[in-house]
Design a protein around this motif. Structure first.
Motif, mmCIF file in Angstrom:
data_model
loop_
_atom_site.group_PDB
_atom_site.id
_atom_site.type_symbol
_atom_site.label_atom_id
_atom_site.label_comp_id
_atom_site.label_asym_id
_atom_site.label_seq_id
_atom_site.Cartn_x
_atom_site.Cartn_y
_atom_site.Cartn_z
ATOM 1 N N ALA A 41 -84.504 -37.107 69.331
ATOM 2 C CA ALA A 41 -83.228 -36.890 68.638
ATOM 3 C C ALA A 41 -83.472 -36.405 67.213
ATOM 4 C CB ALA A 41 -82.406 -38.177 68.629
ATOM 5 N N ALA A 42 -84.419 -37.018 66.518
ATOM 6 C CA ALA A 42 -84.730 -36.612 65.151
ATOM 7 C C ALA A 42 -85.284 -35.192 65.125
ATOM 8 C CB ALA A 42 -85.735 -37.582 64.529
ATOM 9 N N ARG A 43 -86.127 -34.870 66.089
ATOM 10 C CA ARG A 43 -86.717 -33.541 66.174
ATOM 11 C C ARG A 43 -85.645 -32.485 66.406
ATOM 12 N NH1 ARG A 43 -88.652 -30.701 70.488
ATOM 13 N NH2 ARG A 43 -88.179 -32.426 71.871
ATOM 14 N N LYS A 44 -84.674 -32.807 67.257
ATOM 15 C CA LYS A 44 -83.605 -31.857 67.556
ATOM 16 C C LYS A 44 -82.668 -31.664 66.366
ATOM 17 C CE LYS A 44 -83.751 -32.406 72.512
ATOM 18 N NZ LYS A 44 -83.178 -33.064 73.678
ATOM 19 N N LEU A 45 -82.592 -32.667 65.494
ATOM 20 C CA LEU A 45 -81.766 -32.529 64.297
ATOM 21 C C LEU A 45 -82.421 -31.611 63.275
ATOM 22 C CD1 LEU A 45 -80.565 -36.196 63.747
ATOM 23 C CD2 LEU A 45 -79.182 -34.246 64.481
ATOM 24 N N GLY A 46 -83.670 -31.302 63.503
ATOM 25 C CA GLY A 46 -84.393 -30.428 62.581
ATOM 26 C C GLY A 46 -84.982 -31.231 61.446
ATOM 27 N N GLY A 47 -85.351 -30.537 60.415
ATOM 28 C CA GLY A 47 -85.954 -31.222 59.281
ATOM 29 C C GLY A 47 -87.459 -31.161 59.338
ATOM 30 N N ASP A 48 -88.037 -31.494 58.240
ATOM 31 C CA ASP A 48 -89.471 -31.467 58.064
ATOM 32 C C ASP A 48 -90.090 -32.700 58.706
ATOM 33 O OD1 ASP A 48 -91.729 -32.491 55.860
ATOM 34 O OD2 ASP A 48 -91.871 -30.378 56.455
ATOM 35 N N ARG A 49 -91.144 -32.520 59.485
ATOM 36 C CA ARG A 49 -91.791 -33.634 60.176
ATOM 37 C C ARG A 49 -92.248 -34.717 59.191
ATOM 38 N NH1 ARG A 49 -96.741 -35.455 60.905
ATOM 39 N NH2 ARG A 49 -97.223 -36.602 62.790
ATOM 40 N N ASP A 50 -92.900 -34.297 58.113
ATOM 41 C CA ASP A 50 -93.386 -35.276 57.140
ATOM 42 C C ASP A 50 -92.227 -36.032 56.509
ATOM 43 O OD1 ASP A 50 -96.022 -34.588 57.595
ATOM 44 O OD2 ASP A 50 -96.046 -33.085 56.010
ATOM 45 N N GLU A 51 -91.127 -35.354 56.320
ATOM 46 C CA GLU A 51 -89.951 -36.000 55.744
ATOM 47 C C GLU A 51 -89.375 -37.019 56.730
ATOM 48 O OE1 GLU A 51 -86.084 -33.773 55.193
ATOM 49 O OE2 GLU A 51 -86.819 -33.840 53.142
ATOM 50 N N MET A 52 -89.270 -36.641 58.009
ATOM 51 C CA MET A 52 -88.705 -37.561 59.007
ATOM 52 C C MET A 52 -89.566 -38.795 59.186
ATOM 53 S SD MET A 52 -87.049 -35.288 62.046
ATOM 54 C CE MET A 52 -88.576 -34.611 62.612
ATOM 55 N N LEU A 53 -90.880 -38.649 59.033
ATOM 56 C CA LEU A 53 -91.789 -39.763 59.258
ATOM 57 C C LEU A 53 -92.198 -40.462 57.964
ATOM 58 C CD1 LEU A 53 -94.058 -38.152 61.972
ATOM 59 C CD2 LEU A 53 -92.116 -39.680 62.298
ATOM 60 N N ASN A 54 -91.565 -40.101 56.869
ATOM 61 C CA ASN A 54 -91.869 -40.661 55.557
ATOM 62 C C ASN A 54 -91.791 -42.187 55.607
ATOM 63 O OD1 ASN A 54 -91.846 -41.537 52.899
ATOM 64 N ND2 ASN A 54 -90.506 -39.920 52.194
ATOM 65 N N PRO A 55 -92.881 -42.892 55.280
ATOM 66 C CA PRO A 55 -92.831 -44.352 55.334
ATOM 67 C C PRO A 55 -91.841 -44.953 54.338
ATOM 68 C CG PRO A 55 -94.912 -43.610 54.379
ATOM 69 C CD PRO A 55 -94.183 -42.386 54.863
ATOM 70 N N ASP A 56 -91.491 -44.208 53.303
ATOM 71 C CA ASP A 56 -90.500 -44.702 52.343
ATOM 72 C C ASP A 56 -89.078 -44.424 52.812
ATOM 73 O OD1 ASP A 56 -92.482 -45.580 50.584
ATOM 74 O OD2 ASP A 56 -92.633 -43.581 49.684
ATOM 75 N N THR A 58 -87.163 -41.694 52.788
ATOM 76 C CA THR A 58 -86.317 -41.031 51.807
ATOM 77 C C THR A 58 -86.211 -39.537 52.100
ATOM 78 O OG1 THR A 58 -88.226 -40.784 50.353
ATOM 79 C CG2 THR A 58 -86.812 -42.686 49.965
ATOM 80 N N PRO A 59 -85.803 -39.185 53.337
ATOM 81 C CA PRO A 59 -85.689 -37.768 53.634
ATOM 82 C C PRO A 59 -84.513 -37.138 52.902
ATOM 83 C CG PRO A 59 -84.849 -39.045 55.451
ATOM 84 C CD PRO A 59 -85.440 -40.025 54.449
ATOM 85 N N GLY A 60 -84.615 -35.849 52.645
ATOM 86 C CA GLY A 60 -83.538 -35.167 51.936
ATOM 87 C C GLY A 60 -82.407 -34.735 52.842
ATOM 88 N N GLY A 61 -82.651 -34.574 54.142
ATOM 89 C CA GLY A 61 -81.625 -34.017 55.013
ATOM 90 C C GLY A 61 -81.121 -34.962 56.076
ATOM 91 N N GLY A 62 -81.077 -36.243 55.841
ATOM 92 C CA GLY A 62 -80.571 -37.181 56.841
ATOM 93 C C GLY A 62 -81.516 -38.345 57.023
ATOM 94 N N LYS A 63 -81.281 -39.108 58.073
ATOM 95 C CA LYS A 63 -82.080 -40.302 58.320
ATOM 96 C C LYS A 63 -83.458 -39.940 58.851
ATOM 97 C CE LYS A 63 -78.399 -43.507 59.325
ATOM 98 N NZ LYS A 63 -77.868 -44.471 60.266
ATOM 99 N N CYS A 64 -84.442 -40.744 58.478
ATOM 100 C CA CYS A 64 -85.768 -40.577 59.043
ATOM 101 C C CYS A 64 -85.833 -41.348 60.362
ATOM 102 C CB CYS A 64 -86.844 -41.045 58.070
ATOM 103 S SG CYS A 64 -86.835 -42.806 57.749
ATOM 104 N N VAL A 65 -86.881 -41.140 61.115
ATOM 105 C CA VAL A 65 -87.019 -41.771 62.421
ATOM 106 C C VAL A 65 -86.965 -43.293 62.305
ATOM 107 C CG1 VAL A 65 -88.561 -42.075 64.400
ATOM 108 C CG2 VAL A 65 -88.278 -39.820 63.378
ATOM 109 N N ALA A 66 -87.623 -43.865 61.310
ATOM 110 C CA ALA A 66 -87.627 -45.323 61.156
ATOM 111 C C ALA A 66 -86.211 -45.865 60.957
ATOM 112 C CB ALA A 66 -88.510 -45.728 59.989
ATOM 113 N N GLU A 67 -85.407 -45.174 60.157
ATOM 114 C CA GLU A 67 -84.024 -45.612 59.958
ATOM 115 C C GLU A 67 -83.219 -45.490 61.240
ATOM 116 O OE1 GLU A 67 -83.075 -42.937 56.765
ATOM 117 O OE2 GLU A 67 -82.854 -44.607 55.366
ATOM 118 N N MET A 68 -83.412 -44.388 61.958
ATOM 119 C CA MET A 68 -82.690 -44.199 63.213
ATOM 120 C C MET A 68 -83.051 -45.294 64.206
ATOM 121 S SD MET A 68 -83.011 -40.067 63.584
ATOM 122 C CE MET A 68 -82.197 -39.998 65.177
#
Length: 80
Positions: A41-56, A58-68
């Motif tokens: 789901a996160a991959r289909k939403l797009g965004g930068d992989r490093d941003e989505m998997l950011n341990p902090d 704090t992605p700029g374009g939505g929730k990261c995988v951990a938050e989801m």
């Protein structure tokens, strides 16, 4: 169902076991399938992989995988 072998850290294995032991999930496979659905789901939403998997988380374009995943687990517990 196809079988795939993966390596995970001891901490990840313990977290999966805890989710099964506390009744949140019925099996380790269920935990992993749910994690893969969240990743997809996160991959289909797009965004930068490093941003989505950011341990902090704090992605700029939505929730990261951990938050989801955390949101999904909270909803799963509310329904139980």
């Amino acid at each position: 169902m196809p079988m795939v072998t993966v390596s995970i850290s001891p901490l990840q294995a313990a977290d999966i076991r805890a989710a099964v032991d506390n009744g949140t999930y019925a099996s380790s496979s269920e935990v992993v399938r749910e994690a893969l659905r969240m990743w997809d789901a996160a991959r289909k939403l797009g965004g930068d992989r490093d941003e989505m998997l950011n341990p902090d988380c704090t992605p700029g374009g939505g929730k990261c995988v951990a938050e989801m995943f955390a949101d999904h687990e909270a909803e799963h517990r509310r329904r139980a």
